[in-house]
Design a protein around this motif. Structure first.
Motif, PDB file in Angstrom:
ATOM      1  N   GLY A   1      -7.222 -79.878  23.002  1.00 38.11           N
ATOM      2  CA  GLY A   1      -7.023 -78.776  22.139  1.00 38.11           C
ATOM      3  C   GLY A   1      -6.985 -78.930  20.408  1.00 38.11           C
ATOM      4  N   MET A   2      -6.797 -80.185  20.134  1.00 34.69           N
ATOM      5  CA  MET A   2      -6.973 -80.680  18.848  1.00 34.69           C
ATOM      6  C   MET A   2      -8.337 -81.500  18.509  1.00 34.69           C
ATOM      7  SD  MET A   2      -3.037 -82.168  18.006  1.00 34.69           S
ATOM      8  CE  MET A   2      -1.689 -80.919  18.331  1.00 34.69           C
ATOM      9  N   LEU A   3      -8.830 -81.765  19.721  1.00 39.27           N
ATOM     10  CA  LEU A   3     -10.118 -82.433  19.507  1.00 39.27           C
ATOM     11  C   LEU A   3      -9.818 -83.789  18.782  1.00 39.27           C
ATOM     12  CD1 LEU A   3     -13.031 -80.118  18.837  1.00 39.27           C
ATOM     13  CD2 LEU A   3     -12.398 -81.192  21.046  1.00 39.27           C
ATOM     14  N   LYS A   4      -8.890 -84.591  19.306  1.00 43.23           N
ATOM     15  CA  LYS A   4      -8.430 -85.634  18.769  1.00 43.23           C
ATOM     16  C   LYS A   4      -8.034 -86.701  19.727  1.00 43.23           C
ATOM     17  CE  LYS A   4      -6.914 -83.699  14.265  1.00 43.23           C
ATOM     18  NZ  LYS A   4      -8.168 -83.482  13.630  1.00 43.23           N
ATOM     19  N   GLY A   5      -8.195 -88.140  19.484  1.00 43.58           N
ATOM     20  CA  GLY A   5      -7.984 -89.051  20.266  1.00 43.58           C
ATOM     21  C   GLY A   5      -7.625 -90.446  19.502  1.00 43.58           C
ATOM     22  N   ILE A   6      -6.831 -91.459  19.989  1.00 44.63           N
ATOM     23  CA  ILE A   6      -6.596 -92.583  19.257  1.00 44.63           C
ATOM     24  C   ILE A   6      -6.126 -93.752  20.259  1.00 44.63           C
ATOM     25  CG2 ILE A   6      -4.198 -92.055  18.567  1.00 44.63           C
ATOM     26  CD1 ILE A   6      -7.040 -93.570  16.221  1.00 44.63           C
ATOM     27  N   GLU A   7      -6.352 -94.902  19.785  1.00 41.26           N
ATOM     28  CA  GLU A   7      -5.755 -96.057  20.550  1.00 41.26           C
ATOM     29  C   GLU A   7      -4.936 -97.147  19.529  1.00 41.26           C
ATOM     30  OE1 GLU A   7      -8.680 -96.321  24.374  1.00 41.26           O
ATOM     31  OE2 GLU A   7      -8.962 -97.797  22.523  1.00 41.26           O
ATOM     32  N   PRO A   8      -3.723 -96.846  19.206  1.00 42.46           N
ATOM     33  CA  PRO A   8      -2.986 -97.790  18.413  1.00 42.46           C
ATOM     34  C   PRO A   8      -3.117 -99.272  18.753  1.00 42.46           C
ATOM     35  CG  PRO A   8      -1.498 -96.850  19.639  1.00 42.46           C
ATOM     36  CD  PRO A   8      -2.807 -96.131  20.090  1.00 42.46           C
ATOM     37  N   ASP A   9      -2.990-100.115  17.658  1.00 42.43           N
ATOM     38  CA  ASP A   9      -2.719-101.770  18.214  1.00 42.43           C
ATOM     39  C   ASP A   9      -1.731-101.694  18.927  1.00 42.43           C
ATOM     40  OD1 ASP A   9      -5.240-102.634  16.786  1.00 42.43           O
ATOM     41  OD2 ASP A   9      -4.467-102.006  14.906  1.00 42.43           O
ATOM     42  N   GLN A  10      -0.453-101.238  18.605  1.00 38.57           N
ATOM     43  CA  GLN A  10       0.756-101.375  19.474  1.00 38.57           C
ATOM     44  C   GLN A  10       1.505 -99.991  19.148  1.00 38.57           C
ATOM     45  OE1 GLN A  10       1.929-103.529  21.550  1.00 38.57           O
ATOM     46  NE2 GLN A  10       1.405-105.662  20.906  1.00 38.57           N
TER      47      GLN A  10
END
Length: 219
Positions: A91-100
């Protein structure tokens, strides 16, 4: 897209940015890359970034992550560490992979779950980004409503707290109030590279105990 992606070789410390990527293409990229990989991704409004970290990046990530775990254990706080789990919202067109990342206050809400869905599950309480070769995507974390974002760059730890949908730099953590972590975490990270990981973590645990005793004496 899949054929082109399979031909891309990203040297450590470099990143590739792809434009006009649809959500469906983003999902296919994640599927092709798989879960067991070194590369990190960030996606926002059609812009996809794929970054391959340097060994220094991974080393800092592991040690700082261990320091946070030791801190939580000494404070007797239940938590769940989910590393570089992919967090995304169509819905927000967002994605992320944090380091931790860590579930702390919200740990009971996701305890035992094998899969997380941000449409029903809370985001992690704390995300960590190591900015050796990449940039921190604050707008993505803010949109996903991650309450606290720690950013480590050039030997310094910056603590950012989400207030009214924007991050504000803070001298201390809202999760660990009254602890000078922005000074302590980098110091014990540096120490680990001189005396070794185990000795540095042991010294950090002792420091945490002393801080707890100090706070109790003030109360």
């Amino acid at each position: 897209m899949l054929l082109e992606l399979s031909r891309i070789q990203i040297p450590p410390g470099q990143r590739v940015v792809l434009q006009d990527i649809t959500w469906q293409e983003f999902e296919r990229v994640l599927e092709e890359l798989g879960e067991h990989r070194a590369a990190r991704i960030a996606y926002e409004n059609g812009l996809l970034e794929i970054m391959a970290p340097l060994p220094e990046h991974e080393d800092n990530k592991e040690i700082i992550g261990d320091l946070i775990k030791d801190l939580l254990e000494e404070l007797d706080i239940e938590f769940r560490s989910l590393g570089s789990t992919t967090y995304k919202s169509e819905g927000m067109l967002k994605g992320i992979e944090p380091d931790q990342c860590f579930y702390i206050q919200n740990e009971p809400a996701i305890r035992g779950k094998k899969r997380l869905d941000l449409s029903i599950d809370p985001p992690p309480d704390l995300a960590l980004e190591i900015d050796v070769t990449s940039r921190t995507h604050r707008s993505i974390y803010a949109a996903l409503k991650v309450p606290e974002l720690w950013r480590f760059e050039n030997g310094n730890l910056q603590i950012n707290i989400l207030r009214q949908d924007r991050y504000e730099e803070s001298p201390e953590s809202s999760i660990f109030p009254n602890l000078p972590l922005s000074e302590a975490i980098p110091r014990y990270l540096r120490e680990s590279k001189i005396v070794g990981r185990n000795k540095a973590l042991k010294a950090f645990r002792q420091w945490v105990k002393e801080q707890i005793d100090l706070l109790r004496s003030v109360d």
